[in-house]
Write a protein that holds these residues in place. Structure first.
Motif, mmCIF file in Angstrom:
data_model
loop_
_atom_site.group_PDB
_atom_site.id
_atom_site.type_symbol
_atom_site.label_atom_id
_atom_site.label_comp_id
_atom_site.label_asym_id
_atom_site.label_seq_id
_atom_site.Cartn_x
_atom_site.Cartn_y
_atom_site.Cartn_z
ATOM 1 N N ARG A 1 0.834 -1.201 0.000
ATOM 2 C CA ARG A 1 0.000 0.000 0.000
ATOM 3 C C ARG A 1 0.868 1.251 0.000
ATOM 4 N NH1 ARG A 1 -1.106 2.044 5.542
ATOM 5 N NH2 ARG A 1 -0.349 0.525 7.091
ATOM 6 N N THR A 2 0.236 2.368 -0.238
ATOM 7 C CA THR A 2 0.954 3.640 -0.315
ATOM 8 C C THR A 2 1.771 3.874 0.948
ATOM 9 O OG1 THR A 2 -0.772 4.573 -1.724
ATOM 10 C CG2 THR A 2 0.682 6.127 -0.591
ATOM 11 N N GLY A 3 3.004 4.295 0.758
ATOM 12 C CA GLY A 3 3.920 4.515 1.871
ATOM 13 C C GLY A 3 5.245 3.840 1.589
ATOM 14 N N ALA A 4 6.199 4.062 2.459
ATOM 15 C CA ALA A 4 7.516 3.463 2.286
ATOM 16 C C ALA A 4 7.491 1.984 2.631
ATOM 17 C CB ALA A 4 8.538 4.181 3.167
ATOM 18 N N VAL A 5 8.456 1.254 2.085
ATOM 19 C CA VAL A 5 8.609 -0.174 2.339
ATOM 20 C C VAL A 5 9.941 -0.409 3.034
ATOM 21 C CG1 VAL A 5 8.849 -2.464 1.284
ATOM 22 C CG2 VAL A 5 7.223 -0.805 0.333
ATOM 23 N N LEU A 6 9.901 -1.136 4.140
ATOM 24 C CA LEU A 6 11.124 -1.567 4.825
ATOM 25 C C LEU A 6 11.226 -3.071 4.651
ATOM 26 C CD1 LEU A 6 12.420 -0.584 8.350
ATOM 27 C CD2 LEU A 6 12.345 -2.975 7.656
ATOM 28 N N PHE A 7 12.353 -3.556 4.146
ATOM 29 C CA PHE A 7 12.547 -4.995 3.998
ATOM 30 C C PHE A 7 13.755 -5.420 4.823
ATOM 31 C CE2 PHE A 7 14.537 -2.801 0.464
ATOM 32 C CZ PHE A 7 15.795 -3.367 0.358
ATOM 33 N N HIS A 8 13.698 -6.654 5.315
ATOM 34 C CA HIS A 8 14.765 -7.106 6.218
ATOM 35 C C HIS A 8 14.868 -8.622 6.207
ATOM 36 C CE1 HIS A 8 12.500 -9.000 9.567
ATOM 37 N NE2 HIS A 8 11.508 -8.242 9.136
ATOM 38 N N CYS A 9 16.018 -9.104 6.683
ATOM 39 C CA CYS A 9 16.198 -10.528 6.944
ATOM 40 C C CYS A 9 16.647 -10.660 8.392
ATOM 41 C CB CYS A 9 17.162 -11.154 5.946
ATOM 42 S SG CYS A 9 18.776 -10.338 5.809
ATOM 43 N N ALA A 10 17.696 -11.414 8.664
ATOM 44 C CA ALA A 10 18.172 -11.563 10.043
ATOM 45 C C ALA A 10 19.200 -10.476 10.379
ATOM 46 C CB ALA A 10 18.770 -12.951 10.253
ATOM 47 N N ALA A 11 20.302 -10.451 9.640
ATOM 48 C CA ALA A 11 21.333 -9.442 9.885
ATOM 49 C C ALA A 11 21.197 -8.234 8.968
ATOM 50 C CB ALA A 11 22.723 -10.053 9.712
ATOM 51 N N GLY A 12 20.253 -8.284 8.038
ATOM 52 C CA GLY A 12 20.129 -7.183 7.086
ATOM 53 C C GLY A 12 21.316 -7.115 6.152
ATOM 54 N N TRP A 13 21.860 -8.277 5.814
ATOM 55 C CA TRP A 13 23.145 -8.319 5.133
ATOM 56 C C TRP A 13 23.081 -9.077 3.805
ATOM 57 C CZ3 TRP A 13 27.801 -8.311 8.854
ATOM 58 C CH2 TRP A 13 28.992 -8.085 8.158
ATOM 59 N N ASP A 14 22.706 -10.357 3.874
ATOM 60 C CA ASP A 14 22.782 -11.199 2.679
ATOM 61 C C ASP A 14 21.505 -11.137 1.846
ATOM 62 O OD1 ASP A 14 25.403 -12.185 3.409
ATOM 63 O OD2 ASP A 14 24.371 -13.266 5.008
ATOM 64 N N ARG A 15 20.413 -11.621 2.397
ATOM 65 C CA ARG A 15 19.153 -11.554 1.657
ATOM 66 C C ARG A 15 18.722 -10.103 1.435
ATOM 67 N NH1 ARG A 15 16.559 -16.045 5.616
ATOM 68 N NH2 ARG A 15 17.974 -14.887 7.006
ATOM 69 N N THR A 16 18.859 -9.294 2.475
ATOM 70 C CA THR A 16 18.526 -7.876 2.338
ATOM 71 C C THR A 16 19.460 -7.199 1.342
ATOM 72 O OG1 THR A 16 17.645 -7.805 4.584
ATOM 73 C CG2 THR A 16 18.292 -5.710 3.615
ATOM 74 N N GLY A 17 20.730 -7.562 1.374
ATOM 75 C CA GLY A 17 21.683 -7.018 0.411
ATOM 76 C C GLY A 17 21.372 -7.430 -1.011
ATOM 77 N N PHE A 18 20.848 -8.633 -1.164
ATOM 78 C CA PHE A 18 20.469 -9.152 -2.471
ATOM 79 C C PHE A 18 19.322 -8.321 -3.055
ATOM 80 C CE2 PHE A 18 19.094 -13.456 -4.596
ATOM 81 C CZ PHE A 18 19.339 -12.919 -5.843
ATOM 82 N N VAL A 19 18.271 -8.129 -2.268
ATOM 83 C CA VAL A 19 17.133 -7.326 -2.733
ATOM 84 C C VAL A 19 17.574 -5.890 -2.994
ATOM 85 C CG1 VAL A 19 14.846 -6.428 -2.137
ATOM 86 C CG2 VAL A 19 15.447 -8.808 -1.594
ATOM 87 N N SER A 20 18.430 -5.359 -2.136
ATOM 88 C CA SER A 20 18.938 -4.005 -2.337
ATOM 89 C C SER A 20 19.675 -3.894 -3.661
ATOM 90 C CB SER A 20 19.873 -3.608 -1.194
ATOM 91 O OG SER A 20 19.188 -3.535 0.034
ATOM 92 N N ALA A 21 20.501 -4.880 -3.978
ATOM 93 C CA ALA A 21 21.253 -4.845 -5.230
ATOM 94 C C ALA A 21 20.321 -4.802 -6.436
ATOM 95 C CB ALA A 21 22.183 -6.057 -5.320
#
Length: 244
Positions: free
Chosen positions: A128-148
């Motif tokens: 829905r309208t608004g910002a999206v925060l995405f995360h995994c455990a350390a915010g490093w590997d899976r989160t880094g993947f989506v960020s890339a």
């Protein structure tokens, strides 16, 4: 390389805005659209207030079902999308050699498990309208993947994308203190070194190889999702040839 500033959210040590990163056309990514972080179990009441003030309306949890905990306030949407999936034939060799803790597994994941990333991008597009925060455990590997993938969608420079990735290394000690467990920085560096890389060069090599137009076709990504990702949910104008 200048580290990315951490967001002052109580209970998080590896949270940041993906805005303000240089694109190849000389502009920067818009602020307040996408945020990345580690797990949210330690977020304080004041921290949740800050998250609301940042405009976050949806949180996308990238973790496996066994990792998830219910900690998100009811006024913020929570969407759980398992980016890893139950694919032992894919993960077993990566877990054995440690590659899972580096960006070196991203190309194979995109090629062999395209539906997994597609599911994440669909969730982001439909939020829905608004910002999206995405995360995994350390915010490093899976989160880094989506960020890339998101940074590639706006043609962010390799230098800027690498700086964002490397910020997690700089935040590792603060995360260990806050969450009580290590992110095994030395192990990550050793795994990359055995493959002739540093954290910087490993990420750069992978990031430069991302071809989203080609991958959108491979993954059969819906046009609405492509548009949402390549415009950052309408925050920027579409540019260049449209993926087919």
């Amino acid at each position: 390389m200048t580290p990315r500033p951490a967001l002052p959210i109580g209970g998080l040590a590896n949270a940041r805005d993906l805005g303000g990163l240089e694109r190849r056309d000389g502009t920067t990514t818009p602020a307040g659209v996408f945020y990345r972080s580690e797990s949210l179990e330690h977020v304080t009441a004041d921290g949740w207030d800050t998250i609301r003030e940042l405009g976050v309306a949806t949180i996308v949890d990238l973790r496996r079902p066994v990792e998830r905990t219910a900690c998100v306030p009811e006024d913020i949407d929570l969407v759980a999308v398992d980016l890893d999936g139950d694919h032992p034939e894919f993960w077993a060799p990566l877990e054995e050699d440690g590659t899972w803790g580096t960006p070196l597994y991203y190309p194979a994941h995109l090629a062999e498990l395209p539906h997994r990333m597609r599911g994440v991008l669909d969730a982001i597009a439909r939020a829905r309208t608004g910002a999206v925060l995405f995360h995994c455990a350390a915010g490093w590997d899976r989160t880094g993947f989506v960020s890339a993938v998101l940074l590639s969608a706006l043609d962010v420079t390799v230098e800027a994308a690498a700086a964002d990735y490397l910020t997690s290394f700089r935040n590792a000690d603060a995360m260990a203190t806050l969450h009580g467990h290590t992110s095994q920085v030395d192990v990550r560096i050793a795994v990359l070194a055995r493959r002739g890389h540093t954290p910087d060069s490993g990420f750069r090599a992978v990031y430069e190889g991302i071809d989203l137009a080609e991958w959108f076709a491979l993954a059969e990504v819906e046009p609405a999702t492509r548009d949402a990702i390549t415009t950052w949910r309408g925050a920027v104008a579409a540019s260049g040839p449209r993926p087919v």
